[in-house]
Design an enzyme around this catalytic site. Structure first.
Site, PDB file in Angstrom:
ATOM      1  N   PHE A 226     -13.382  11.030  16.744  1.00 34.65           N
ATOM      2  CA  PHE A 226     -13.297   9.570  16.916  1.00 34.65           C
ATOM      3  C   PHE A 226     -12.156   9.189  17.879  1.00 34.65           C
TER       4      PHE A 226
ATOM      5  N   LEU B  79     -16.236  21.274  17.098  1.00 30.68           N
ATOM      6  CA  LEU B  79     -17.482  20.550  16.775  1.00 30.68           C
ATOM      7  C   LEU B  79     -17.856  20.738  15.311  1.00 30.68           C
ATOM      8  N   THR B  80     -16.929  20.357  14.440  1.00 28.76           N
ATOM      9  CA  THR B  80     -17.238  20.298  13.009  1.00 28.76           C
ATOM     10  C   THR B  80     -18.175  19.115  12.798  1.00 28.76           C
TER      11      THR B  80
ATOM     12  N   GLU C 113      -8.747  18.034  10.146  1.00 24.61           N
ATOM     13  CA  GLU C 113      -9.595  17.470   9.097  1.00 24.61           C
ATOM     14  C   GLU C 113      -8.933  16.147   8.753  1.00 24.61           C
TER      15      GLU C 113
ATOM     16  N   THR D 146      -0.239  10.605  11.364  1.00 22.48           N
ATOM     17  CA  THR D 146      -0.655   9.441  10.592  1.00 22.48           C
ATOM     18  C   THR D 146       0.514   8.817   9.835  1.00 22.48           C
ATOM     19  N   ASP D 147       0.379   7.528   9.521  1.00 22.75           N
ATOM     20  CA  ASP D 147       1.407   6.869   8.693  1.00 22.75           C
ATOM     21  C   ASP D 147       1.320   7.316   7.234  1.00 22.75           C
ATOM     22  N   GLU D 148       0.233   8.016   6.870  1.00 19.93           N
ATOM     23  CA  GLU D 148       0.058   8.391   5.457  1.00 19.93           C
ATOM     24  C   GLU D 148       1.110   9.398   4.999  1.00 19.93           C
TER      25      GLU D 148
ATOM     26  N   TYR E 259      -4.708  15.597   2.288  1.00 16.97           N
ATOM     27  CA  TYR E 259      -4.733  15.254   3.721  1.00 16.97           C
ATOM     28  C   TYR E 259      -3.335  14.903   4.224  1.00 16.97           C
TER      29      TYR E 259
ATOM     30  N   LYS F 147      -0.788  16.826   6.877  1.00 11.66           N
ATOM     31  CA  LYS F 147      -0.290  16.220   8.122  1.00 11.66           C
ATOM     32  C   LYS F 147       1.251  16.183   8.115  1.00 11.66           C
TER      33      LYS F 147
ATOM     34  N   TYR G 198     -13.514   1.007  -3.861  1.00  9.59           N
ATOM     35  CA  TYR G 198     -12.780   1.815  -4.843  1.00  9.59           C
ATOM     36  C   TYR G 198     -11.853   0.916  -5.677  1.00  9.59           C
TER      37      TYR G 198
ATOM     38  N   ARG H 135      -4.497  -1.789   3.784  1.00  9.61           N
ATOM     39  CA  ARG H 135      -4.395  -0.915   4.949  1.00  9.61           C
ATOM     40  C   ARG H 135      -4.066  -1.776   6.168  1.00  9.61           C
TER      41      ARG H 135
ATOM     42  N   ASN I  92      -8.576  -4.213   1.013  1.00  8.73           N
ATOM     43  CA  ASN I  92      -9.916  -3.651   1.243  1.00  8.73           C
ATOM     44  C   ASN I  92     -11.025  -4.656   0.925  1.00  8.73           C
TER      45      ASN I  92
ATOM     46  N   TYR J  50     -20.624   9.636  -3.849  1.00  8.92           N
ATOM     47  CA  TYR J  50     -20.912   8.282  -4.336  1.00  8.92           C
ATOM     48  C   TYR J  50     -21.967   8.169  -5.434  1.00  8.92           C
TER      49      TYR J  50
HETATM   50  P1  NAD Z   1     -12.065  13.003  13.363  1.00 10.59           P
HETATM   51  O1  NAD Z   1     -12.297  13.655  12.050  1.00 10.59           O
HETATM   52  O2  NAD Z   1     -12.967  11.932  13.836  1.00 10.59           O
HETATM   53  O3  NAD Z   1     -12.045  14.114  14.518  1.00 10.59           O
HETATM   54  C1  NAD Z   1     -11.408  15.354  14.354  1.00 10.59           C
HETATM   55  C2  NAD Z   1     -11.880  16.270  15.480  1.00 10.59           C
HETATM   56  O4  NAD Z   1     -11.208  17.530  15.317  1.00 10.59           O
HETATM   57  C3  NAD Z   1     -13.390  16.548  15.453  1.00 10.59           C
HETATM   58  O5  NAD Z   1     -13.920  16.436  16.751  1.00 10.59           O
HETATM   59  C4  NAD Z   1     -13.482  17.972  14.940  1.00 10.59           C
HETATM   60  O6  NAD Z   1     -14.615  18.681  15.434  1.00 10.59           O
HETATM   61  C5  NAD Z   1     -12.175  18.568  15.465  1.00 10.59           C
HETATM   62  N1  NAD Z   1     -11.730  19.720  14.666  1.00 10.59           N
HETATM   63  C6  NAD Z   1     -11.640  19.792  13.318  1.00 10.59           C
HETATM   64  N2  NAD Z   1     -11.222  21.022  12.954  1.00 10.59           N
HETATM   65  C7  NAD Z   1     -11.030  21.731  14.109  1.00 10.59           C
HETATM   66  C8  NAD Z   1     -10.589  23.056  14.385  1.00 10.59           C
HETATM   67  N3  NAD Z   1     -10.274  23.897  13.416  1.00 10.59           N
HETATM   68  N4  NAD Z   1     -10.491  23.437  15.677  1.00 10.59           N
HETATM   69  C9  NAD Z   1     -10.827  22.579  16.693  1.00 10.59           C
HETATM   70  N5  NAD Z   1     -11.263  21.337  16.478  1.00 10.59           N
HETATM   71  C10 NAD Z   1     -11.360  20.908  15.198  1.00 10.59           C
HETATM   72  O7  NAD Z   1     -10.551  12.500  13.311  1.00 10.59           O
HETATM   73  P2  NAD Z   1      -9.886  11.202  13.966  1.00 10.59           P
HETATM   74  O8  NAD Z   1     -10.018  10.075  13.040  1.00 10.59           O
HETATM   75  O9  NAD Z   1     -10.352  11.078  15.367  1.00 10.59           O
HETATM   76  O10 NAD Z   1      -8.357  11.657  13.953  1.00 10.59           O
HETATM   77  C11 NAD Z   1      -7.803  12.386  15.038  1.00 10.59           C
HETATM   78  C12 NAD Z   1      -6.339  12.660  14.737  1.00 10.59           C
HETATM   79  O11 NAD Z   1      -5.644  11.431  14.560  1.00 10.59           O
HETATM   80  C13 NAD Z   1      -6.102  13.470  13.466  1.00 10.59           C
HETATM   81  O12 NAD Z   1      -5.069  14.368  13.704  1.00 10.59           O
HETATM   82  C14 NAD Z   1      -5.715  12.430  12.432  1.00 10.59           C
HETATM   83  O13 NAD Z   1      -4.865  12.988  11.452  1.00 10.59           O
HETATM   84  C15 NAD Z   1      -4.987  11.426  13.303  1.00 10.59           C
HETATM   85  N6  NAD Z   1      -5.000  10.027  12.813  1.00 10.59           N
HETATM   86  C16 NAD Z   1      -6.180   9.428  12.456  1.00 10.59           C
HETATM   87  C17 NAD Z   1      -6.170   8.089  12.051  1.00 10.59           C
HETATM   88  C18 NAD Z   1      -7.453   7.355  11.703  1.00 10.59           C
HETATM   89  O14 NAD Z   1      -7.398   6.198  11.280  1.00 10.59           O
HETATM   90  N7  NAD Z   1      -8.625   7.938  11.880  1.00 10.59           N
HETATM   91  C19 NAD Z   1      -4.968   7.380  12.016  1.00 10.59           C
HETATM   92  C20 NAD Z   1      -3.779   8.034  12.386  1.00 10.59           C
HETATM   93  C21 NAD Z   1      -3.817   9.351  12.793  1.00 10.59           C
HETATM   94  P1  TYD Z   2     -10.409   5.310   4.575  1.00  4.90           P
HETATM   95  O1  TYD Z   2     -11.211   4.695   5.676  1.00  4.90           O
HETATM   96  O2  TYD Z   2     -10.923   6.551   3.923  1.00  4.90           O
HETATM   97  O3  TYD Z   2      -8.949   5.553   5.166  1.00  4.90           O
HETATM   98  P2  TYD Z   2      -7.581   6.027   4.404  1.00  4.90           P
HETATM   99  O4  TYD Z   2      -7.893   6.475   3.046  1.00  4.90           O
HETATM  100  O5  TYD Z   2      -7.150   7.171   5.263  1.00  4.90           O
HETATM  101  O6  TYD Z   2      -6.680   4.858   4.453  1.00  4.90           O
HETATM  102  O7  TYD Z   2     -10.194   4.238   3.449  1.00  4.90           O
HETATM  103  C1  TYD Z   2      -9.569   2.994   3.708  1.00  4.90           C
HETATM  104  C2  TYD Z   2      -9.402   2.270   2.388  1.00  4.90           C
HETATM  105  O8  TYD Z   2     -10.710   1.921   1.895  1.00  4.90           O
HETATM  106  C3  TYD Z   2      -8.759   3.124   1.295  1.00  4.90           C
HETATM  107  O9  TYD Z   2      -7.925   2.284   0.512  1.00  4.90           O
HETATM  108  C4  TYD Z   2      -9.932   3.610   0.468  1.00  4.90           C
HETATM  109  C5  TYD Z   2     -10.944   2.484   0.596  1.00  4.90           C
HETATM  110  N1  TYD Z   2     -12.375   2.895   0.548  1.00  4.90           N
HETATM  111  C6  TYD Z   2     -13.263   2.250  -0.311  1.00  4.90           C
HETATM  112  O10 TYD Z   2     -12.873   1.342  -1.081  1.00  4.90           O
HETATM  113  N2  TYD Z   2     -14.566   2.641  -0.308  1.00  4.90           N
HETATM  114  C7  TYD Z   2     -15.034   3.642   0.504  1.00  4.90           C
HETATM  115  O11 TYD Z   2     -16.247   3.978   0.433  1.00  4.90           O
HETATM  116  C8  TYD Z   2     -14.118   4.272   1.399  1.00  4.90           C
HETATM  117  C9  TYD Z   2     -14.568   5.372   2.318  1.00  4.90           C
HETATM  118  C10 TYD Z   2     -12.791   3.859   1.396  1.00  4.90           C
END
Ligand code: NAD
Ligand code: TYD
Length: 349
Positions: free
Chosen positions: A12, A36-37, A85, A130-132, A155, A159, A212, A219, A254, A346
Site C-alpha cells: 500500500f 509479493l505476499t 507484515e 509506525t506510531d504504534e 505487530y 516494529k 470492535y 486513530r 472509529n 470475523y
Molecule cells: P502492506 O502490508 O500494504 O505492504 C507490505 C509490503 O511488504 C507488501 O508488498 C509485501 O509483499 C511486502 N513484504 C512483506 N514481507 C516481505 C518480505 N519478507 N520480503 C519482502 N517483501 C515483503 O503495508 P503498508 O501498510 O504499505 O506498510 C508499509 C510500511 O509502513 C510498514 O513497514 C508499516 O509498518 C509502515 N506503516 C504503515 C502504516 C499504515 O497505516 N498502513 C502506518 C505507519 C507505518
Molecule cells: P486498523 O485499520 O487495523 O489499524 P490499526 O489497528 O493499526 O490502528 O484498525 C483501525 C482501528 O479500527 C482500530 O482501532 C481497530 C478498528 N477496527 C474495527 O473496529 N473493525 C475492523 O474490522 C478493523 C479491521 C479495525
C-alpha cells in the site's frame, strides 16, 4: 545518479513511495524489492512499470544470501525500507511471521548495508515505521519523538524492535540512518483488511460493518500520498540518526469514522439516508486494543517544512471514489485467501 532500493514497494504505502520517487526523480534508479505476499500486488504499480528508471525484483528480505548478493550486484546508494507484515489482527493470529519479517528482515538489510557500504558517505538507510511503537494514549496528549516506546501488539513490538536495531546500527557502526514513525494511513490501494477499505468494501456489498468493542478507540488518519511526500522530505533533508513523527492532527473515533463513511456512501450509491449505517455491527474487541493514537508532527513541520496537503474529508472522498472505480482491483485481492482470512477473523467473532 542515485540508486535506491525500496523494499515493500508493491504494498500500500510502498507503491505510493515508488510512484512518487520514480516520477519526480527521473535521475534516480528505483529498484523495488518485494516478496509479493498477500499484501503485495504489482497491479498497484501499473502506471510505473514502464518507466525506464524503475525495476522490480521479487525476493524475501529475510533471505540473507539473496540480500547480500543483491547489495553486491547493485551498489545501492540508499534504502527506503517499508517491507513488513503490517496488520495488527494478523499479528495476533500469527506473531512469529511478524518477528521473522519485521525484526529479522530489517536486521538482514541493515547488515547488508553495513557490509557493502565500505564508504558510508552519502549513503542512507531510511526505516519507515509506525506510531504504534509508542503504545496507547489516554484522553489527552500526543506522541512526540521522545515518547518512550511501549508497544502492546506483536505487530507494534516487532516494529519497535526493528526501530531499535536501526538505532543500534547508527550508534555501533555509524550506519547513516533515519527513522519516521507515522500515524494510520488511508488512500487508494490499501488492502481491505484495514479499517477503511474493509468498511468501504462491506458497504458496497451491504455486508455487516464489524466495529470492535464500543467503537470508541481513536486513530489519527493521514492521506497516504502525504505520507509519501513526508518520506520524500525526510529522505532529502532529514538529519542522520534522527526520528521524525508524521501525522496530520486528525483524530477520529472509529465509530464516528464508520458513520461518516456510511453517510458519504449512501449519497454516492444512491441509497436512502441511514441505510448503510444499519449494517454497523458491534463485535468482540481486539485483544490488547490500543485506545488512542495521536501524533505531534511539530518537529517535521518546523525543521523540514512538511505539512499535509489535504483535508480529511477531501482525502476520504478521493479514497472512496478510487475504490468505487476500481471494483476489479478489489475483486482480485479479495477473491482468494482473503475469504479464509475473513472467515477466521470475523465469522464467529
Ligand atoms: P502492506 O502490508 O500494504 O505492504 C507490505 C509490503 O511488504 C507488501 O508488498 C509485501 O509483499 C511486502 N513484504 C512483506 N514481507 C516481505 C518480505 N519478507 N520480503 C519482502 N517483501 C515483503 O503495508 P503498508 O501498510 O504499505 O506498510 C508499509 C510500511 O509502513 C510498514 O513497514 C508499516 O509498518 C509502515 N506503516 C504503515 C502504516 C499504515 O497505516 N498502513 C502506518 C505507519 C507505518
Ligand atoms: P486498523 O485499520 O487495523 O489499524 P490499526 O489497528 O493499526 O490502528 O484498525 C483501525 C482501528 O479500527 C482500530 O482501532 C481497530 C478498528 N477496527 C474495527 O473496529 N473493525 C475492523 O474490522 C478493523 C479491521 C479495525
Amino acid at each position: 545518479m542515485k540508486k535506491i532500493l525500496v523494499t515493500g514497494g508493491a504494498g500500500f504505502i510502498g507503491s505510493h513511495v515508488v510512484r512518487l520517487f520514480a516520477k519526480k526523480y527521473p535521475d534516480y534508479k528505483i529498484v523495488n524489492l518485494d516478496a509479493l505476499t498477500y499484501a503485495g500486488n504489482l497491479e498497484n504499480l501499473n502506471d510505473v512499470e514502464s518507466l525506464s528508471n524503475y525495476s522490480f525484483v521479487k525476493g524475501d528480505i529475510t533471505d540473507e544470501t539473496f540480500i547480500d548478493q543483491l547489495f553486491a550486484k547493485e551498489h545501492f546508494d540508499a534504502v527506503i525500507h517499508l517491507a513488513a507484515e503490517s496488520h495488527v489482527d494478523r499479528s495476533i493470529m500469527d506473531p512469529l511471521s511478524f518477528v521473522k519479517t519485521n525484526i529479522l528482515g530489517t536486521a538482514v538489510l541493515l547488515n547488508a548495508a553495513r557490509k557493502y557500504w565500505q564508504d558510508m558517505n552519502g549513503k542512507l538507510f531510511y526505516h519507515v515505521s509506525t506510531d504504534e511503537v509508542y503504545g496507547s494514549l489516554g484522553e489527552s496528549g500526543f506522541f512526540t519523538e521522545t515518547t518512550p516506546y511501549d508497544p502492546h501488539s506483536p505487530y507494534s513490538a516487532s516494529k519497535a524492535s526493528s526501530d531499535h536495531l536501526v538505532k543500534a546500527y547508527f550508534d555501533t557502526y555509524g550506519l547513516p540512518v533515519v527513522i519516521s514513525n507515522c500515524s494510520n494511513n488511508y488512500g487508494s490501494h490499501q488492502f481491505p483488511e484495514k479499517l477503511l477499505p474493509l468498511m468501504i468494501n462491506n458497504i458496497v456489498h451491504s455486508k455487516p460493518l464489524p466495529v470492535y468493542g464500543k467503537g470508541d478507540n481513536v486513530r489519527d488518519w493521514l492521506w497516504v500520498e502525504d505520507h509519501a511526500r513526508a518520506i520524500d522530505v525526510i529522505f532529502h533533508k532529514g538529519k542522520l540518526g534522527e526520528t521524525y513523527n508524521i501525522g496530520g492532527f486528525n483524530e477520529w473515533k472509529n465509530l464516528d469514522i464508520v458513520h461518516l463513511l456510511c453517510k458519504i456512501m449512501d449519497k454516492k450509491l444512491n441509497r436512502a439516508e441511514g441505510e448503510s449505517a444499519k449494517l454497523i455491527t458491534f463485535v468482540k474487541d481486539r485483544a490488547g486494543h490500543d485506545k488512542r493514537y495521536a501524533i505531534d508532527a511539530t518537529k517535521l513541520n518546523k525543521e523540514l517544512g512538511w505539512t499535509p496537503s489535504l483535508q480529511f474529508e477531501e482525502g476520504l472522498d478521493k479514497t472512496i471514489d478510487w475504490y468505487l472505480a476500481n471494483g476489479e482491483w478489489i475483486e482480485n485481492v479479495t477473491s482468494g485467501a482473503y475469504k479464509d482470512y475473513y472467515k477466521d477473523q470475523y465469522v464467529s467473532r
